[in-house]
Design a protein around this motif. Structure first.
Motif, short mmCIF file in Angstrom:
data_model
loop_
_atom_site.label_atom_id
_atom_site.label_comp_id
_atom_site.label_asym_id
_atom_site.label_seq_id
_atom_site.Cartn_x
_atom_site.Cartn_y
_atom_site.Cartn_z
N LEU A 12 13.80 4.26 34.52
CA LEU A 12 12.92 4.03 35.60
C LEU A 12 13.24 4.92 36.73
N LYS A 13 12.35 4.99 37.74
CA LYS A 13 12.24 5.56 39.09
C LYS A 13 13.50 4.85 39.75
N ASN A 14 13.23 3.69 40.19
CA ASN A 14 14.10 2.93 41.05
C ASN A 14 15.55 2.48 40.33
N SER A 15 15.89 2.99 39.07
CA SER A 15 17.10 2.78 38.39
C SER A 15 18.31 3.40 38.86
N ASP A 16 19.42 2.72 38.78
CA ASP A 16 20.81 3.64 39.38
C ASP A 16 21.62 3.61 37.92
N LEU A 17 20.99 3.81 37.00
CA LEU A 17 22.02 4.15 35.81
C LEU A 17 21.75 5.90 35.54
N THR A 18 22.66 6.03 34.73
CA THR A 18 22.74 7.60 34.55
C THR A 18 22.09 8.04 33.29
N LYS A 51 27.78 -0.88 34.31
CA LYS A 51 26.64 -1.25 35.45
C LYS A 51 25.73 -2.06 34.78
N LEU A 52 25.54 -2.41 33.68
CA LEU A 52 24.63 -3.49 32.96
C LEU A 52 25.36 -4.75 32.61
N GLY A 53 26.71 -4.77 32.98
CA GLY A 53 27.41 -6.01 32.60
C GLY A 53 27.69 -6.19 31.35
N ILE A 54 27.76 -5.26 30.39
CA ILE A 54 28.09 -5.26 28.94
C ILE A 54 29.49 -4.84 28.70
N LYS A 268 0.91 -0.13 19.79
CA LYS A 268 2.19 -0.45 19.05
C LYS A 268 3.36 0.72 19.29
N LEU A 269 3.04 1.50 19.96
CA LEU A 269 3.95 2.64 20.57
C LEU A 269 4.46 2.12 21.87
N LYS A 270 5.74 2.28 21.86
CA LYS A 270 6.54 1.83 23.33
C LYS A 270 7.53 2.91 23.57
N LYS A 271 7.59 3.32 24.59
CA LYS A 271 8.36 4.49 25.22
C LYS A 271 10.08 3.59 25.47
N ILE A 272 10.93 4.09 24.86
CA ILE A 272 12.08 3.42 25.26
C ILE A 272 12.81 4.43 26.43
N TYR A 273 13.61 3.62 27.20
CA TYR A 273 14.15 4.50 28.41
C TYR A 273 15.73 3.56 28.94
#
Length: 280
Positions: A12-18, A51-54, A268-273
């Protein structure tokens, strides 16, 4: 069941993930924790988990879908975090794999340091395996339908010669939930239709409610080896006729492939991110 996308090509645009080219899913089912693929060699999936606490040190098992480094690249880093979880894969995943690029052949196989340092952590799967309650690995995919056109740029090096990859190093995972089976596919090099059909053979009479993973409609981040429009549309029509309720896809499916499937599969179709959470 809870699924967290630790890595996919997008975010997502506002995500700080790599992000990097690759896929990795963290799955929790009845307290059992699975890492399905480990992403690319930059180790983005491992960084994102933090970062996701996992806490990846608590992972019970790793499942590797096939022997390409956009799915195995995080293994070295994972072994530094987790000193107990077995890694399940096919023995063929350790072979030498290459991608034919416009500028030459590029090695895309597993980092050889993994077998040099951590061979005892690897568990080779040669028949259907029950990992835990309602969690299964299926290592043999029956290829009734043609495999993806974009596979034509992928090779195995055998005795110094490049031969077309037959993808016998690919497996898939199935989790049985209250609403049916969920299929996890890394890239679907063997063809997502073949994977779904094989799941139907292994689990006769069971409803397949969800498919998650890549469909390999384009090779790598480039479109020089992409599926034809007709191939994509026919595949989407077939999935629709199978009555599968949810199709979560990304990575090697590509933006073009996803857009061509939308008019057929609709909601039915969803895009993962990267960072996406799925509750089933």
């Amino acid at each position: 069941m809870k699924i967290t996308v630790l890595l996919e090509n997008t975010k997502l645009k506002n995500s700080d993930l790599t992000v990097e080219h690759g896929i990795s899913l963290f799955i929790e089912k009845n307290g059992y924790k699975i890492l399905f693929d480990t992403g690319g060699p930059q180790g983005s999936a491992m960084k994102n988990a933090t970062k996701l606490g996992i806490d990846l040190s608590r992972v019970d098992a790793v499942v590797i879908s096939h022997g390409h480094n956009d799915h195995t690249g995080g293994l070295l880093k994972f072994f530094q975090i987790n000193d107990k979880a077995p890694v399940y894969l096919k023995k063929e995943a350790l072979c030498s794999y290459y991608s034919k690029r416009p500028d030459g052949n590029k090695y895309i196989g597993i980092d050889t340091r993994i077998t040099e340092r951590y061979l005892k952590r690897l568990h080779f799967v040669d028949k259907a395996l029950k990992l835990s309650s309602n969690i299964f690995i299926v290592p043999h995919i029956h290829k009734e339908f043609p495999i993806p056109y974009s596979n034509r740029v992928l090779f195995e090096k055998i005795n110094g010669k490049f031969v077309r990859d037959d993808f016998n190093h690919e497996l898939f995972m199935v989790i049985e939930n209250n609403n049916g089976l969920t299929i996890f596919s890394g890239c679907g090099h063997s063809g997502i239709k073949n994977i779904i059909n094989t799941a139907k053979e292994v689990f006769p009479g069971k409803n397949i409610s969800t498919v998650i993973g890549g469909f390999h409609l384009q090779a790598g981040v480039n479109t020089f080896a992409a599926a034809k429009k007709e191939e994509i549309e026919e595949m989407a029509e077939w999935i629709s006729l199978e009555g599968i309720d949810n199709v979560y896809t990304g990575h090697c499916t590509g933006e073009r492939g996803f857009e061509l499937m939308i008019p057929i599969l609709k909601d039915k179709l969803k895009k993962i991110y990267t960072g996406m959470k799925i509750i089933k």
